[in-house]
Design an enzyme around this catalytic site. Structure first.
Site, PDB file in Angstrom:
ATOM      1  N   ASP A  26       1.933   8.158  -3.667  1.00  0.00           N
ATOM      2  CA  ASP A  26       3.111   8.626  -4.413  1.00  0.00           C
ATOM      3  C   ASP A  26       4.402   8.206  -3.710  1.00  0.00           C
ATOM      4  O   ASP A  26       4.430   8.042  -2.491  1.00  0.00           O
ATOM      5  CB  ASP A  26       3.050  10.153  -4.549  1.00  0.00           C
ATOM      6  CG  ASP A  26       3.986  10.671  -5.622  1.00  0.00           C
ATOM      7  OD1 ASP A  26       4.401   9.881  -6.493  1.00  0.00           O
ATOM      8  OD2 ASP A  26       4.314  11.874  -5.592  1.00  0.00           O
ATOM      9  N   HIS A  43       6.579  -0.100  -7.352  1.00  0.00           N
ATOM     10  CA  HIS A  43       5.141  -0.245  -7.643  1.00  0.00           C
ATOM     11  C   HIS A  43       4.632  -1.575  -7.079  1.00  0.00           C
ATOM     12  O   HIS A  43       3.523  -1.643  -6.538  1.00  0.00           O
ATOM     13  CB  HIS A  43       4.895  -0.190  -9.153  1.00  0.00           C
ATOM     14  CG  HIS A  43       5.281   1.128  -9.779  1.00  0.00           C
ATOM     15  ND1 HIS A  43       4.912   2.338  -9.247  1.00  0.00           N
ATOM     16  CD2 HIS A  43       5.997   1.414 -10.905  1.00  0.00           C
ATOM     17  CE1 HIS A  43       5.383   3.319 -10.015  1.00  0.00           C
ATOM     18  NE2 HIS A  43       6.051   2.785 -11.024  1.00  0.00           N
ATOM     19  N   LEU A 137     -16.836  -1.789   2.715  1.00  0.00           N
ATOM     20  CA  LEU A 137     -15.941  -0.703   2.309  1.00  0.00           C
ATOM     21  C   LEU A 137     -16.148  -0.458   0.818  1.00  0.00           C
ATOM     22  O   LEU A 137     -16.112  -1.389   0.022  1.00  0.00           O
ATOM     23  CB  LEU A 137     -14.470  -1.077   2.560  1.00  0.00           C
ATOM     24  CG  LEU A 137     -13.450  -0.044   2.074  1.00  0.00           C
ATOM     25  CD1 LEU A 137     -13.424   1.184   2.995  1.00  0.00           C
ATOM     26  CD2 LEU A 137     -12.046  -0.640   2.000  1.00  0.00           C
TER      27      LEU A 137
END
Ligand code: IPE
Ligand code: IPE
Ligand code: MG
Length: 267
Positions: A26, A43, A137
């Protein structure tokens, strides 16, 4: 599918490095605003922070990373921001999938993808298939995801598979149908951007997760801010309902066992 340990039914093993980190990324909009830039610039910079975080997690031996990219409530944003976010998501997917694969990352998206552009859906499915057997991962991107949606879809699937389960079911019947059923529950939750809330992220799975909130805005998140979060995690006492004294006793017992093994090996 084998069920991973549930923190409310058994006591999961914990290690110094969290196995599973879940992040609410955020603060992109505020990062851009501070620089008099349009929100999308935040973004775009956020995608760079994702890349750095994936690399840092691999280097530190984290096995699962789950990131919140777009919530089921983010459709309430202005149409133009949503359009640009979707464009960015598609471009990032097209650009990054090969390199994720080369780095041994298994990529997956959770959330209701039906509302997305077919091009995005194709790209996601291609990425998931390409990386399906990687194990270095486990990267999960939550897109049009909501914790309540996840629980609801799990219940629907459970009942569709076995109508009798509508009247007789337990925790594991729901858990096994959640989108993250095959992953351990997150050990560490990080939210950047200063807000101290869960915003409908992994509601079920965060039952015993250690929560970490930082004012760092997501585009500024990097390996050293990740390390700060991990250091905070390492100071926590994960009791899972037990007392501190029980934990100390358990640690003493484990030390005794280690000492016995060591002394036997010397003989
Ligand atoms: C998070 O950053 C990214 C998404 C929710 C898509 P925000 O866009 O929420 O940034 P702030 O909270 O407005 O700063
Ligand atoms: C949460 O961020 C969702 C994502 C990061 C994708 P928001 O910025 O949408 O959360 P709220 O609205 O502040 O709770
Ligand atoms: Mg926000």
């Amino acid at each position: 599918m084998p069920l991973t340990p549930s923190s409310t039914r058994e006591i999961p093993e914990t290690e110094a490095i969290p196995k599973h980190i879940a992040i609410i990324m955020d603060g992109n909009g505020r990062w851009a605003k501070q620089r008099y830039l349009p929100r999308i610039a935040g973004h775009t910079q956020g995608v760079e922070a994702v890349r750095g975080t994936i690399k840092a997690c691999i280097e530190r031996g984290v096995s699962h990373l789950t990131i919140f990219a777009f919530s089921s409530e983010n459709w309430r944003r202005p149409a133009e921001e949503i359009r640009l976010l979707m464009q960015l998501f598609l471009a990032a997917l097209e650009r990054e999938i090969t390199s994720l694969h080369e780095n041994g990352v298994r990529f997956r998206v959770i959330g209701d993808l039906t509302k997305f552009d077919p091009k995005i859906i194709d790209c996601v499915r291609h990425g998931e298939a390409l990386t399906a057997s990687n194990t270095r991962l486990y990267l999960t991107v939550a897109a049009n995801y909501g914790g309540r949606w996840d629980i609801m879809q799990a219940i629907r699937k459970m009942i569709a598979e076995n109508p009798d389960s509508a009247v007789n079911f337990d925790e594991s019947d729901i858990a096994s149908h959640l989108t993250m059923a095959d992953a351990p529950e997150p050990d560490l939750f990080i939210r950047t951007g200063g807000e101290c809330r869960i915003s409908n992220f992994l509601l079920w799975q965060l039952a015993y997760t250690e929560l970490y909130f930082t004012d760092t805005l997501w585009p500024d998140f990097n390996a050293s801010t990740l390390d700060e979060a991990i250091r905070s995690y390492q100071k926590r006492e994960r009791r899972f309902g037990r007392t501190s004294e029980q934990l100390e006793k358990q640690q003493e017992r484990q030390q005794e066992i280690r000492n016995t093994i060591l002394s036997k090996n010397k003989i």
